[in-house]
Write a protein that holds these residues in place. Structure first.
Motif, mmCIF file in Angstrom:
data_model
loop_
_atom_site.group_PDB
_atom_site.id
_atom_site.type_symbol
_atom_site.label_atom_id
_atom_site.label_comp_id
_atom_site.label_asym_id
_atom_site.label_seq_id
_atom_site.Cartn_x
_atom_site.Cartn_y
_atom_site.Cartn_z
ATOM 1 N N ALA A 1 -3.897 -5.066 -10.145
ATOM 2 C CA ALA A 1 -4.564 -6.244 -10.823
ATOM 3 C C ALA A 1 -3.842 -7.474 -10.289
ATOM 4 O O ALA A 1 -4.217 -8.748 -10.464
ATOM 5 C CB ALA A 1 -4.208 -6.159 -12.365
ATOM 6 N N ILE A 2 -2.395 -7.478 -10.079
ATOM 7 C CA ILE A 2 -1.733 -8.761 -9.541
ATOM 8 C C ILE A 2 -1.638 -9.040 -7.965
ATOM 9 O O ILE A 2 -1.010 -9.679 -7.393
ATOM 10 C CB ILE A 2 -0.433 -9.036 -10.052
ATOM 11 N N ASN A 3 -2.474 -7.839 -7.192
ATOM 12 C CA ASN A 3 -2.518 -8.161 -5.921
ATOM 13 C C ASN A 3 -1.232 -7.818 -5.120
ATOM 14 O O ASN A 3 -0.727 -8.330 -4.221
ATOM 15 C CB ASN A 3 -3.041 -9.131 -5.082
ATOM 16 N N GLY A 4 -0.370 -6.875 -5.777
ATOM 17 C CA GLY A 4 1.009 -6.669 -5.387
ATOM 18 C C GLY A 4 1.151 -5.196 -4.517
ATOM 19 O O GLY A 4 0.138 -5.029 -4.007
ATOM 20 N N ASN A 5 2.298 -4.659 -4.365
ATOM 21 C CA ASN A 5 2.515 -3.488 -3.442
ATOM 22 C C ASN A 5 3.158 -2.789 -4.354
ATOM 23 O O ASN A 5 4.219 -3.125 -4.874
ATOM 24 C CB ASN A 5 3.237 -3.937 -2.210
ATOM 25 N N LEU A 6 3.094 -1.454 -4.126
ATOM 26 C CA LEU A 6 4.112 -0.310 -4.718
ATOM 27 C C LEU A 6 4.358 0.610 -3.677
ATOM 28 O O LEU A 6 3.479 1.237 -2.996
ATOM 29 C CB LEU A 6 3.306 0.502 -6.042
ATOM 30 N N GLU A 7 5.478 0.946 -3.359
ATOM 31 C CA GLU A 7 5.949 1.655 -2.179
ATOM 32 C C GLU A 7 7.122 2.627 -2.834
ATOM 33 O O GLU A 7 7.976 2.349 -3.415
ATOM 34 C CB GLU A 7 6.647 0.981 -1.133
ATOM 35 N N GLN A 8 6.817 4.040 -2.324
ATOM 36 C CA GLN A 8 7.556 5.055 -2.811
ATOM 37 C C GLN A 8 8.765 5.001 -1.839
ATOM 38 O O GLN A 8 8.399 5.058 -0.564
ATOM 39 C CB GLN A 8 6.797 6.412 -2.880
ATOM 40 N N MET A 9 10.091 4.963 -2.311
ATOM 41 C CA MET A 9 11.493 5.016 -1.675
ATOM 42 C C MET A 9 11.763 6.473 -1.242
ATOM 43 O O MET A 9 12.454 6.858 -0.255
ATOM 44 C CB MET A 9 12.313 4.238 -2.210
ATOM 45 N N SER A 10 11.692 7.243 -2.595
ATOM 46 C CA SER A 10 12.292 8.465 -2.490
ATOM 47 C C SER A 10 11.512 9.285 -3.584
ATOM 48 O O SER A 10 10.502 8.704 -4.243
ATOM 49 C CB SER A 10 13.852 8.638 -2.790
ATOM 50 N N GLN A 11 11.859 10.457 -3.817
ATOM 51 C CA GLN A 11 10.991 11.296 -4.729
ATOM 52 C C GLN A 11 10.457 10.618 -6.153
ATOM 53 O O GLN A 11 9.707 10.744 -6.606
ATOM 54 C CB GLN A 11 11.490 12.516 -4.930
ATOM 55 N N LYS A 12 11.716 9.821 -6.658
ATOM 56 C CA LYS A 12 11.431 9.150 -7.808
ATOM 57 C C LYS A 12 12.053 7.757 -8.003
ATOM 58 O O LYS A 12 12.532 7.418 -8.870
ATOM 59 C CB LYS A 12 12.247 9.920 -9.089
ATOM 60 N N LEU A 13 11.969 7.114 -6.716
ATOM 61 C CA LEU A 13 12.497 5.811 -6.553
ATOM 62 C C LEU A 13 11.205 4.963 -5.900
ATOM 63 O O LEU A 13 10.748 5.389 -5.026
ATOM 64 C CB LEU A 13 13.664 5.742 -5.849
ATOM 65 N N TYR A 14 10.893 3.852 -6.500
ATOM 66 C CA TYR A 14 9.734 3.060 -6.229
ATOM 67 C C TYR A 14 10.124 1.512 -5.954
ATOM 68 O O TYR A 14 11.009 1.058 -6.843
ATOM 69 C CB TYR A 14 8.803 3.128 -6.909
ATOM 70 N N ILE A 15 9.531 0.688 -5.052
ATOM 71 C CA ILE A 15 9.831 -0.699 -5.152
ATOM 72 C C ILE A 15 8.222 -1.439 -5.447
ATOM 73 O O ILE A 15 7.412 -0.640 -4.724
ATOM 74 C CB ILE A 15 10.414 -1.257 -3.898
ATOM 75 N N LEU A 16 8.202 -2.161 -6.509
ATOM 76 C CA LEU A 16 7.181 -2.760 -6.692
ATOM 77 C C LEU A 16 7.479 -4.302 -6.365
ATOM 78 O O LEU A 16 8.268 -5.114 -6.772
ATOM 79 C CB LEU A 16 6.700 -2.696 -8.228
ATOM 80 N N THR A 17 6.386 -4.832 -5.748
ATOM 81 C CA THR A 17 6.316 -6.409 -5.291
ATOM 82 C C THR A 17 5.293 -7.151 -5.771
ATOM 83 O O THR A 17 4.165 -6.671 -5.841
ATOM 84 C CB THR A 17 6.432 -6.551 -3.716
ATOM 85 N N PRO A 18 5.649 -8.453 -6.098
ATOM 86 C CA PRO A 18 4.508 -9.357 -6.683
ATOM 87 C C PRO A 18 3.521 -9.628 -5.380
ATOM 88 O O PRO A 18 4.198 -9.296 -4.159
ATOM 89 C CB PRO A 18 5.169 -10.404 -7.242
ATOM 90 N N TYR A 19 2.372 -10.352 -5.520
ATOM 91 C CA TYR A 19 1.575 -11.042 -4.652
ATOM 92 C C TYR A 19 2.558 -11.818 -3.755
ATOM 93 O O TYR A 19 3.575 -12.741 -4.084
ATOM 94 C CB TYR A 19 0.465 -11.784 -5.002
ATOM 95 N N GLY A 20 2.359 -11.708 -2.305
ATOM 96 C CA GLY A 20 3.188 -12.781 -1.343
ATOM 97 C C GLY A 20 4.378 -12.125 -1.029
ATOM 98 O O GLY A 20 5.002 -12.606 -0.157
#
Length: 107
Positions: free
Chosen positions: A73-92
Motif C-alpha cells: 500500500a505504501i509502495n515500500g519494500n520487505l526483504e527477508q534477512m534470515s529465517q525470522k528477521l525482515y527489513i521493511l523500508t518505506p517508499y524511496g
C-alpha cells in the motif's frame, strides 16, 4: 514489560544513522496488536528491522501477511534477512544487495 493495563509493551529501539533522514527502528512484535507503532514508523519514513524470533509461527504468519499488505500500500519494500528477521523500508529507501541464501517458510 507490562503496561498499566496489563498488556505487554513492545520495545522499539531507534538506531541512529549518519544520515538522520533514514533511521532504522528495531522491533520484536508478538502479535497483530503490536503493528501500530511499526506502521507509524514506516509512515514517518523510517526503516524497520522486524525480528520474529520470539513470535510463534501462527502470529509470525499473520504479522507477515499484514506487513506485506501494508508495504504494498505504501509502495515500500520487505526483504527477508534470515529465517525470522525482515527489513521493511518505506517508499524511496532501497535495499542494496541481496541475501544469497534462499529461506523457506516453515509455517
Amino acid at each position: 514489560m507490562l503496561s498499566a493495563s496489563g498488556r505487554q509493551e513492545q520495545k522499539i529501539f531507534e538506531y541512529p544513522t549518519k544520515n538522520a533522514s533514514y533511521p532504522i527502528v528495531l522491533t520484536m512484535p508478538k502479535n497483530l496488536g503490536d503493528t501500530r507503532e511499526i506502521t507509524d514508523a514506516l509512515k514517518q519514513n523510517k526503516s524497520v528491522l522486524l525480528n520474529l524470533e520470539e513470535t510463534n509461527d501462527e502470529s509470525s504468519r499473520r504479522l507477515l501477511d499484514y506487513f506485506r499488505g501494508f508495504i504494498c500500500a505504501i509502495n515500500g519494500n520487505l526483504e527477508q534477512m534470515s529465517q525470522k528477521l525482515y527489513i521493511l523500508t518505506p517508499y524511496g529507501v532501497q535495499i542494496e544487495g541481496s541475501m544469497s541464501r534462499d529461506y523457506t517458510f516453515n509455517y
